[in-house]
Each structure stands twice: as structure tokens, then as C-alpha cells.
Design an enzyme around this catalytic site. Sequence first.
Site, PDB file in Angstrom:
ATOM      1  N   SER A 248     -25.182  30.030 -30.966  1.00 55.29           N
ATOM      2  CA  SER A 248     -24.032  29.628 -31.863  1.00 55.29           C
ATOM      3  C   SER A 248     -23.002  30.704 -31.936  1.00 55.29           C
ATOM      4  CB  SER A 248     -24.647  29.500 -33.553  1.00 55.29           C
ATOM      5  OG  SER A 248     -23.815  29.328 -34.402  1.00 55.29           O
TER       6      SER A 248
ATOM      7  N   THR B   4     -26.165  22.580 -37.896  1.00 53.04           N
ATOM      8  CA  THR B   4     -26.033  22.889 -36.715  1.00 53.04           C
ATOM      9  C   THR B   4     -27.188  21.587 -36.127  1.00 53.04           C
ATOM     10  OG1 THR B   4     -24.820  23.246 -34.628  1.00 53.04           O
ATOM     11  CG2 THR B   4     -27.041  24.349 -35.710  1.00 53.04           C
TER      12      THR B   4
ATOM     13  N   LYS C 246     -27.982  17.883 -38.775  1.00 55.01           N
ATOM     14  CA  LYS C 246     -26.650  17.082 -39.720  1.00 55.01           C
ATOM     15  C   LYS C 246     -27.195  15.927 -39.878  1.00 55.01           C
ATOM     16  CE  LYS C 246     -23.421  19.857 -36.079  1.00 55.01           C
ATOM     17  NZ  LYS C 246     -22.425  19.391 -35.266  1.00 55.01           N
TER      18      LYS C 246
ATOM     19  N   ASP D  72     -16.318  18.757 -38.884  1.00 53.06           N
ATOM     20  CA  ASP D  72     -16.230  18.433 -37.345  1.00 53.06           C
ATOM     21  C   ASP D  72     -15.343  17.307 -37.431  1.00 53.06           C
ATOM     22  OD1 ASP D  72     -18.441  20.041 -35.646  1.00 53.06           O
ATOM     23  OD2 ASP D  72     -20.142  18.237 -36.179  1.00 53.06           O
TER      24      ASP D  72
ATOM     25  N   GLY E 221     -19.135   8.777 -24.730  1.00 53.59           N
ATOM     26  CA  GLY E 221     -20.510  10.116 -25.115  1.00 53.59           C
ATOM     27  C   GLY E 221     -21.068   9.023 -26.624  1.00 53.59           C
TER      28      GLY E 221
ATOM     29  N   GLY F 252     -24.064  12.363 -32.429  1.00 48.65           N
ATOM     30  CA  GLY F 252     -23.224  13.493 -33.358  1.00 48.65           C
ATOM     31  C   GLY F 252     -22.211  13.813 -33.432  1.00 48.65           C
ATOM     32  N   ALA F 253     -21.239  14.460 -32.797  1.00 46.86           N
ATOM     33  CA  ALA F 253     -19.806  14.354 -32.137  1.00 46.86           C
ATOM     34  C   ALA F 253     -19.378  13.139 -32.459  1.00 46.86           C
ATOM     35  CB  ALA F 253     -19.594  15.691 -31.098  1.00 46.86           C
TER      36      ALA F 253
ATOM     37  N   ASN G 142     -20.674   4.855 -22.773  1.00 48.44           N
ATOM     38  CA  ASN G 142     -22.391   5.736 -23.218  1.00 48.44           C
ATOM     39  C   ASN G 142     -23.041   5.648 -21.780  1.00 48.44           C
ATOM     40  OD1 ASN G 142     -23.240   8.390 -24.485  1.00 48.44           O
ATOM     41  ND2 ASN G 142     -25.081   6.998 -25.196  1.00 48.44           N
TER      42      ASN G 142
ATOM     43  N   GLU H 202     -28.352   1.461 -25.485  1.00 50.07           N
ATOM     44  CA  GLU H 202     -28.681   1.010 -26.499  1.00 50.07           C
ATOM     45  C   GLU H 202     -28.564   2.503 -27.851  1.00 50.07           C
ATOM     46  OE1 GLU H 202     -31.208  -1.323 -27.377  1.00 50.07           O
ATOM     47  OE2 GLU H 202     -30.849   0.015 -29.623  1.00 50.07           O
TER      48      GLU H 202
HETATM   49  P1  NAP Z   1     -25.697  14.872 -28.853  1.00 47.64           P
HETATM   50  O1  NAP Z   1     -26.069  13.531 -30.475  1.00 47.64           O
HETATM   51  O2  NAP Z   1     -26.924  14.601 -28.426  1.00 47.64           O
HETATM   52  O3  NAP Z   1     -24.682  13.539 -28.134  1.00 47.64           O
HETATM   53  C1  NAP Z   1     -25.088  14.030 -26.248  1.00 47.64           C
HETATM   54  C2  NAP Z   1     -24.179  12.451 -26.276  1.00 47.64           C
HETATM   55  O4  NAP Z   1     -23.690  13.422 -24.154  1.00 47.64           O
HETATM   56  C3  NAP Z   1     -24.548  11.876 -26.260  1.00 47.64           C
HETATM   57  O5  NAP Z   1     -23.859  10.074 -25.500  1.00 47.64           O
HETATM   58  C4  NAP Z   1     -24.992  12.009 -24.382  1.00 47.64           C
HETATM   59  O6  NAP Z   1     -25.334   9.938 -23.777  1.00 47.64           O
HETATM   60  C5  NAP Z   1     -24.270  12.636 -23.993  1.00 47.64           C
HETATM   61  N1  NAP Z   1     -24.909  13.040 -22.427  1.00 47.64           N
HETATM   62  C6  NAP Z   1     -26.089  13.618 -22.419  1.00 47.64           C
HETATM   63  N2  NAP Z   1     -26.130  14.266 -21.186  1.00 47.64           N
HETATM   64  C7  NAP Z   1     -25.462  14.289 -20.398  1.00 47.64           C
HETATM   65  C8  NAP Z   1     -25.220  13.451 -18.668  1.00 47.64           C
HETATM   66  N3  NAP Z   1     -25.872  14.719 -18.023  1.00 47.64           N
HETATM   67  N4  NAP Z   1     -24.438  12.738 -18.492  1.00 47.64           N
HETATM   68  C9  NAP Z   1     -23.481  11.849 -19.306  1.00 47.64           C
HETATM   69  N5  NAP Z   1     -24.040  12.151 -20.932  1.00 47.64           N
HETATM   70  C10 NAP Z   1     -24.450  12.724 -21.270  1.00 47.64           C
HETATM   71  O7  NAP Z   1     -25.131  15.924 -29.028  1.00 47.64           O
HETATM   72  P2  NAP Z   1     -23.892  16.075 -29.449  1.00 47.64           P
HETATM   73  O8  NAP Z   1     -24.049  16.463 -30.838  1.00 47.64           O
HETATM   74  O9  NAP Z   1     -22.734  14.827 -30.039  1.00 47.64           O
HETATM   75  O10 NAP Z   1     -22.467  16.859 -29.056  1.00 47.64           O
HETATM   76  C11 NAP Z   1     -22.247  16.740 -27.945  1.00 47.64           C
HETATM   77  C12 NAP Z   1     -21.033  17.729 -27.386  1.00 47.64           C
HETATM   78  O11 NAP Z   1     -20.377  17.915 -28.086  1.00 47.64           O
HETATM   79  C13 NAP Z   1     -21.863  19.405 -26.590  1.00 47.64           C
HETATM   80  O12 NAP Z   1     -21.766  19.732 -25.834  1.00 47.64           O
HETATM   81  C14 NAP Z   1     -20.874  20.197 -28.095  1.00 47.64           C
HETATM   82  O13 NAP Z   1     -20.680  22.206 -27.810  1.00 47.64           O
HETATM   83  C15 NAP Z   1     -20.064  19.658 -27.724  1.00 47.64           C
HETATM   84  N6  NAP Z   1     -19.182  19.874 -29.802  1.00 47.64           N
HETATM   85  C16 NAP Z   1     -17.918  20.496 -29.771  1.00 47.64           C
HETATM   86  C17 NAP Z   1     -17.639  20.788 -31.242  1.00 47.64           C
HETATM   87  C18 NAP Z   1     -16.408  21.317 -31.230  1.00 47.64           C
HETATM   88  O14 NAP Z   1     -15.901  21.828 -31.770  1.00 47.64           O
HETATM   89  N7  NAP Z   1     -15.687  21.872 -30.068  1.00 47.64           N
HETATM   90  C19 NAP Z   1     -17.926  20.055 -32.011  1.00 47.64           C
HETATM   91  C20 NAP Z   1     -19.687  19.040 -31.939  1.00 47.64           C
HETATM   92  C21 NAP Z   1     -19.991  18.956 -30.747  1.00 47.64           C
HETATM   93  P3  NAP Z   1     -27.146   9.461 -23.465  1.00 47.64           P
HETATM   94  O15 NAP Z   1     -26.561   9.081 -25.358  1.00 47.64           O
HETATM   95  O16 NAP Z   1     -26.718   8.266 -22.587  1.00 47.64           O
HETATM   96  O17 NAP Z   1     -27.857  10.311 -24.280  1.00 47.64           O
END
Ligand code: NAP
Length: 295
Positions: A22, A69, A73, A109, A134, A137-138, A158, A162
Site C-alpha cells: 500500500s 482497501t 471496501k 476512488d 473490467g 470494485g474499481a 469483462n 457473469e
Molecule cells: P477487482 O475487484 O479484483 O477487479 C479486477 C477486475 O480485473 C475484474 O474485472 C477482473 O475480471 C479483471 N481482471 C483481473 N485479472 C485479469 C486478467 N488477467 N485479464 C483480464 N481481466 C482481468 O480489483 P479492483 O479493486 O477493481 O482493482 C482493479 C485495478 O484497478 C487494480 O490494478 C488496481 O490497482 C487498480 N486501481 C487503481 C486505482 C487508482 O487510484 N489508480 C484505484 C483503484 C484500483 P474477472 O471479473 O474476469 O475476474
Amino acid sequence: MRKIGRRVARKAGIIGYPLAHSLSPVFQQAAFDYYGLNVTYEKWEVTLDRLEEAVARLRSQEHLGSNVTIPYKEAAVPLLDEIAEMAASIGAVNTIVNKNGKLIGYNTDAIGFLRALDEDTDYEPDGKRVVLIGAGGAARAVAVALLTSGAASLTIVNRDDERARSLAAALARAGFEDRVLIAPLERGSLSRALDGVDLVVNTTPVGMRHGPCPDASPLPDDLVPGDALIFDLVYNPPATRLLAVAGDKGSQTLNGLPMLVYQGAASFELWTGEKAPLGLMFDRVRLALYGRLDV
Ligand code: NAP
């Protein structure tokens, strides 16, 4: 907005699991120190069975509040007394404020994402067509932020169908049904969804330096638009393959660094009532991530 006193020692922190990587402590502590506030920002790494206890502890006078985080969340929401409107639509919080023992949840966020668009691009969401890659959560925070700001349509792409349907259903429940579409991750549908699009947002970790596929892009190179804004939430490396290809084609690009700092700045302002020292926070994150300031 309330301002906190400087004399009494207080605490803030981040609740999640795991927390080793983090970046929040790096820039939040710098911001507290900048104002000479007697606040220590800590990492509170807890397992799910200790989450309720960790949140309850925030009610004591000693605590300003916390960040929340992955993976809590959503799980933190029912443990709070009040949820800000945008966070309620998203169904997730990343910031908790302790207001005299009452816990209020926010989703900065979404606030950070909109501020990055506003300050670092000339893009205005109102009336625009968006493709969202995607459905985690983000993606949910970004979708609510854009739809609340008047985006004309938002197409979810995505890997897991589902999960895309589940996000679309959640957005429908939040009142955005008529503007949300789903495109299967198949070339023809993807190509149609991207045709004439104004904004593409990547919310997957694809392209992330220490992620599942560091050199990959969530879109085939030849389908990346050349006349849109491409916003990748990934911030390390500063230019993912998606952003490099988009930039070469002439699209405007933005990585996730400004959103990361602005979401933290919004949390800091909610806890302290002070204006976040943005330059300092950006510098600390750049040094921690890239080892230099000129990125
Ligand atoms: P999350 O809830 O785990 O969701 C991950 C998403 O990415 C899902 O839609 C998942 O698809 C997809 N995914 C994961 N691995 C993949 C792959 N190899 N190929 C294709 N799709 C894939 O995570 P999150 O909290 O939304 O965070 C997602 C990203 O956003 C992270 O990299 C995080 O660091 C970034 N983020 C950045 C900020 C910022 O301030 N810049 C803030 C929040 C998050 P499936 O549903 O098919 O598994």
C-alpha cells in the site's frame, strides 16, 4: 469543514489485507507532517473475522478515521452509521470518517477519478460514450462516477460475463439502467463498442508491472482508438502497453497516478479539514513508485 487540533495525538490508517504494497502511508503521513498535525498513519492489516473490531475501534476519540482497501471496501459498508450518496450508489467505501463517535463512509476512488479527469484532461463526461474494461470494485466506482456526471452510455467489457452482468444489474438498481450496456469480449462486439467511443477506462490489472500479465494490453492493439481519451487505472509502469499504443495512434492518455493521489487527498481533507498538499503527495508517490520525480 471541521479542522482538527494539533496538540492531541491522533491516529488514522488503512484497513485491508494484505497491505505490504500500500502506498497510502507514504503520502498520507507526509501530508499530516506537512501541517505539523500530531497524527500517525498506520497499517491495520486484519483478517475478515477481525474487520468488525477494527472498524469499531475507529469510534474512539483518538481516531480520525481510516482508508479501507481490498478486500473490505464492500464488507465495511454495513458496519458504518452513515454512507455518503456516491458511496451508497457504488456499494463500497474506501474512507471512513469518525465524527464524534459516528462513522461516516465515503468513496473517494470515484471522487479521485473525476478530479483526475477534470484537472489532467480536457474531457467532460456529460453526453459522452464510454467503454469500461473490467467489472470489479474499481470499475463500479468509475461507472457510478461517470454515469452520475451525465455519461450518455457506458459499455462494460469483462473477461467473466457473469461479473459484467452483476455490475450492470447493480448499476440498474442505482438508477442507471437505460445507459448501461455489456459487450462480449469477442472481436466483432468489441470493435462495434469501440467505434466512435469518447473514453476508454481500463480498470483491470492487465499491464501492471507486478500484476498477472505485465506486458499485455486489455485490448488488441489494432482496436485501440486513435481519437479518444484512454484512461488506465494502472500507475506502474507509467505507460502501460495500452497507453503506449493509444498515444502512438494520437489518443490522449492518462495513467492511474493522479487518481491515486486525488483519492488520498480527498480522504485527507475529509479527516482534517485542511487542503491536501498535493505537490508533496505526488512527489512522495513518484519517488516510491519510480524512484524519481520527473515521471
Ligand atoms: P477487482 O475487484 O479484483 O477487479 C479486477 C477486475 O480485473 C475484474 O474485472 C477482473 O475480471 C479483471 N481482471 C483481473 N485479472 C485479469 C486478467 N488477467 N485479464 C483480464 N481481466 C482481468 O480489483 P479492483 O479493486 O477493481 O482493482 C482493479 C485495478 O484497478 C487494480 O490494478 C488496481 O490497482 C487498480 N486501481 C487503481 C486505482 C487508482 O487510484 N489508480 C484505484 C483503484 C484500483 P474477472 O471479473 O474476469 O475476474
